[in-house]
Design a protein around this motif. Structure first.
Motif, PDB file in Angstrom:
ATOM      1  N   MET A  59       0.836  -1.186   0.000  1.00 47.20           N
ATOM      2  CA  MET A  59       0.000   0.000   0.000  1.00 47.20           C
ATOM      3  C   MET A  59       0.879   1.248   0.000  1.00 47.20           C
ATOM      4  N   GLU A  60       0.445   2.268  -0.716  1.00 48.63           N
ATOM      5  CA  GLU A  60       1.189   3.509  -0.752  1.00 48.63           C
ATOM      6  C   GLU A  60       0.992   4.254   0.565  1.00 48.63           C
ATOM      7  N   THR A  61       1.998   4.925   1.002  1.00 48.98           N
ATOM      8  CA  THR A  61       1.932   5.710   2.222  1.00 48.98           C
ATOM      9  C   THR A  61       2.381   7.116   1.915  1.00 48.98           C
ATOM     10  N   ALA A  62       2.329   7.968   2.938  1.00 44.96           N
ATOM     11  CA  ALA A  62       2.718   9.359   2.741  1.00 44.96           C
ATOM     12  C   ALA A  62       4.185   9.478   2.383  1.00 44.96           C
ATOM     13  N   LEU A  63       4.981   8.433   2.647  1.00 46.05           N
ATOM     14  CA  LEU A  63       6.409   8.501   2.380  1.00 46.05           C
ATOM     15  C   LEU A  63       6.765   7.999   0.989  1.00 46.05           C
ATOM     16  N   THR A  64       5.793   7.462   0.276  1.00 45.90           N
ATOM     17  CA  THR A  64       6.053   6.922  -1.049  1.00 45.90           C
ATOM     18  C   THR A  64       5.880   8.009  -2.104  1.00 45.90           C
ATOM     19  N   VAL A  65       6.942   8.287  -2.827  1.00 50.59           N
ATOM     20  CA  VAL A  65       6.884   9.280  -3.903  1.00 50.59           C
ATOM     21  C   VAL A  65       7.093   8.541  -5.218  1.00 50.59           C
ATOM     22  N   PRO A  66       6.113   8.521  -6.095  1.00 49.71           N
ATOM     23  CA  PRO A  66       6.247   7.776  -7.346  1.00 49.71           C
ATOM     24  C   PRO A  66       7.190   8.468  -8.322  1.00 49.71           C
ATOM     25  N   ARG A  67       7.561   7.718  -9.341  1.00 48.36           N
ATOM     26  CA  ARG A  67       8.352   8.304 -10.419  1.00 48.36           C
ATOM     27  C   ARG A  67       7.520   9.361 -11.119  1.00 48.36           C
ATOM     28  N   MET A  68       8.131  10.495 -11.405  1.00 51.46           N
ATOM     29  CA  MET A  68       7.420  11.605 -12.035  1.00 51.46           C
ATOM     30  C   MET A  68       7.686  11.629 -13.539  1.00 51.46           C
ATOM     31  N   ALA A  69       6.701  11.183 -14.314  1.00 50.36           N
ATOM     32  CA  ALA A  69       6.805  11.322 -15.763  1.00 50.36           C
ATOM     33  C   ALA A  69       6.689  12.796 -16.126  1.00 50.36           C
ATOM     34  N   GLU A  70       7.170  13.163 -17.297  1.00 52.54           N
ATOM     35  CA  GLU A  70       7.164  14.575 -17.682  1.00 52.54           C
ATOM     36  C   GLU A  70       6.758  14.731 -19.142  1.00 52.54           C
ATOM     37  N   LEU A  71       5.927  15.738 -19.388  1.00 52.67           N
ATOM     38  CA  LEU A  71       5.466  16.058 -20.736  1.00 52.67           C
ATOM     39  C   LEU A  71       5.669  17.547 -20.971  1.00 52.67           C
ATOM     40  N   ALA A  72       6.447  17.882 -21.982  1.00 50.16           N
ATOM     41  CA  ALA A  72       6.685  19.287 -22.326  1.00 50.16           C
ATOM     42  C   ALA A  72       5.739  19.682 -23.450  1.00 50.16           C
ATOM     43  N   ASP A  88      -2.925  16.077   2.360  1.00 51.19           N
ATOM     44  CA  ASP A  88      -2.198  17.270   1.924  1.00 51.19           C
ATOM     45  C   ASP A  88      -0.694  17.145   2.113  1.00 51.19           C
ATOM     46  N   ALA A  89      -0.270  16.441   3.155  1.00 52.47           N
ATOM     47  CA  ALA A  89       1.172  16.263   3.358  1.00 52.47           C
ATOM     48  C   ALA A  89       1.771  15.460   2.206  1.00 52.47           C
ATOM     49  N   ALA A  90       1.056  14.405   1.774  1.00 49.43           N
ATOM     50  CA  ALA A  90       1.533  13.613   0.639  1.00 49.43           C
ATOM     51  C   ALA A  90       1.512  14.437  -0.641  1.00 49.43           C
ATOM     52  N   ALA A  91       0.479  15.268  -0.811  1.00 46.96           N
ATOM     53  CA  ALA A  91       0.408  16.133  -1.996  1.00 46.96           C
ATOM     54  C   ALA A  91       1.601  17.086  -2.029  1.00 46.96           C
ATOM     55  N   ARG A  92       1.938  17.664  -0.894  1.00 48.80           N
ATOM     56  CA  ARG A  92       3.115  18.556  -0.841  1.00 48.80           C
ATOM     57  C   ARG A  92       4.383  17.791  -1.211  1.00 48.80           C
ATOM     58  N   GLN A  93       4.481  16.565  -0.722  1.00 42.47           N
ATOM     59  CA  GLN A  93       5.654  15.745  -1.002  1.00 42.47           C
ATOM     60  C   GLN A  93       5.785  15.479  -2.502  1.00 42.47           C
ATOM     61  N   TRP A  94       4.661  15.152  -3.129  1.00 42.94           N
ATOM     62  CA  TRP A  94       4.669  14.941  -4.575  1.00 42.94           C
ATOM     63  C   TRP A  94       5.091  16.209  -5.306  1.00 42.94           C
ATOM     64  N   LEU A  95       4.532  17.337  -4.923  1.00 45.17           N
ATOM     65  CA  LEU A  95       4.842  18.601  -5.600  1.00 45.17           C
ATOM     66  C   LEU A  95       6.319  18.935  -5.462  1.00 45.17           C
ATOM     67  N   GLN A  96       6.869  18.737  -4.284  1.00 43.69           N
ATOM     68  CA  GLN A  96       8.290  19.030  -4.084  1.00 43.69           C
ATOM     69  C   GLN A  96       9.154  18.114  -4.932  1.00 43.69           C
ATOM     70  N   ALA A  97       8.783  16.835  -5.028  1.00 46.12           N
ATOM     71  CA  ALA A  97       9.543  15.894  -5.854  1.00 46.12           C
ATOM     72  C   ALA A  97       9.449  16.250  -7.332  1.00 46.12           C
ATOM     73  N   ALA A  98       8.317  16.830  -7.723  1.00 49.14           N
ATOM     74  CA  ALA A  98       8.102  17.194  -9.129  1.00 49.14           C
ATOM     75  C   ALA A  98       8.633  18.571  -9.468  1.00 49.14           C
ATOM     76  N   ASP A  99       9.090  19.312  -8.458  1.00 47.68           N
ATOM     77  CA  ASP A  99       9.510  20.701  -8.650  1.00 47.68           C
ATOM     78  C   ASP A  99       8.383  21.512  -9.284  1.00 47.68           C
ATOM     79  N   ALA A 100       7.167  21.249  -8.797  1.00 42.76           N
ATOM     80  CA  ALA A 100       5.983  21.939  -9.292  1.00 42.76           C
ATOM     81  C   ALA A 100       5.302  22.656  -8.129  1.00 42.76           C
ATOM     82  N   ARG A 101       4.461  23.613  -8.465  1.00 51.21           N
ATOM     83  CA  ARG A 101       3.794  24.392  -7.422  1.00 51.21           C
ATOM     84  C   ARG A 101       2.304  24.100  -7.322  1.00 51.21           C
TER      85      ARG A 101
END
Length: 266
Positions: A1-14, A199-212
């Motif tokens: 199961m995914e937890t707040a500490l799990t950050v998935p690989r961030m695919a990217e589309l330009a 929200d804590a997990a969402a912040r973690q994802w955003l920081q890993a993605a360098d997105a706001r």
């Protein structure tokens, strides 16, 4: 199961430089018993001025496998509801870029359907680079960590073994199972099986993605949420043209920012 500490690989589309406007929708929940929502969705795809449309999950109420669409759907677009949906998507893809992300209802949409509709399947999550910013896109269900029952089910049905076993069943049997799942879903609709996003997990994802900004669906609670430190998440609307307060909202992004557009009058 995914937890707040799990950050998935961030695919990217330009986004290509030619794009000026992109649209985001999710949770349309198309099914054969709701012609009004289908008509609103079809009219939207035929008229949107966007250069690209991103469907962030749960376009369909349920999807039992790509073989639900006939190989000759372009010659017989009215043969089934799935054929009608494929025809609408293929027509839209002839004039704009079309992207699809799995939701919790249509995670069995596969490459055959994407190829037939000339759409691109996105990983969840994906970073969209557009208008000089990085936007994190997700269906959102993987961030509903407090809904532990759903997370257990999600882990099971997203597994290769479960999906292979389900898809090996005859189409008619899968369709019957889907009808029963829909009946149960309607019977327990008050439970809303849409846990809130952590929200804590969402912040973690955003920081890993360098997105706001995170853009997601799933919860059926359209709103903007300030996550602090300049981070935010924006929730997409679900669609239901038959409701007493009909809903069919689009989130439109351009160089001037985000705009929520209601396609149906209350």
């Amino acid at each position: 199961m995914e937890t707040a500490l799990t950050v998935p690989r961030m695919a990217e589309l330009a986004a290509p430089p030619s794009w000026r406007t992109v649209d985001f929708i999710s949770d349309v929940h198309l099914h054969a018993g709701d012609e009004a929502t289908f008509a609103a969705w079809q009219a939207y795809l035929q008229s949107t001025p966007a250069d690209a449309v991103f469907i962030l999950g749960d376009l369909f109420e349920v999807w039992v496998g790509d073989d639900a669409v006939g190989a000759d759907f372009r010659a017989q677009p009215q043969a089934s509801f799935e054929n009608r949906c494929a025809s609408v998507l293929a027509q839209a893809a002839s004039r704009l870029a079309l992207f699809f992300m799995h939701g919790n209802r249509d995670f069995l949409v596969g490459p055959a359907f994407m190829d037939a509709c000339r759409a691109t399947l996105l990983d969840d999550p994906t970073v969209l680079v557009f208008a000089g910013q990085r936007w994190l896109l997700s269906h959102g269900d993987a961030l509903c960590l407090d809904d532990t029952g759903y997370m257990r089910v999600r882990q099971q049905v997203r597994g290769k073994d479960w999906q292979q076993a389900f898809l090996a069943r005859p189409l008619a049997e899968r369709q019957a199972m889907a009808r029963e799942m829909r009946r149960q879903s309607q019977a327990h609709q008050q439970d809303m099986d849409h846990g809130g996003v952590d929200d804590a997990a969402a912040r973690q994802w955003l920081q890993a993605a360098d997105a706001r900004t995170l853009i997601h669906g799933h919860t059926h609670k359209p709103a903007g949420h300030d996550l602090g430190e300049g981070l935010s998440r924006v929730v997409l609307s679900d669609w239901d043209a038959q409701d007493s307060a009909p809903r069919a909202d689009v989130l439109r992004l351009s160089a001037s920012g985000l705009q929520r557009i209601a396609l149906l009058s209350p």
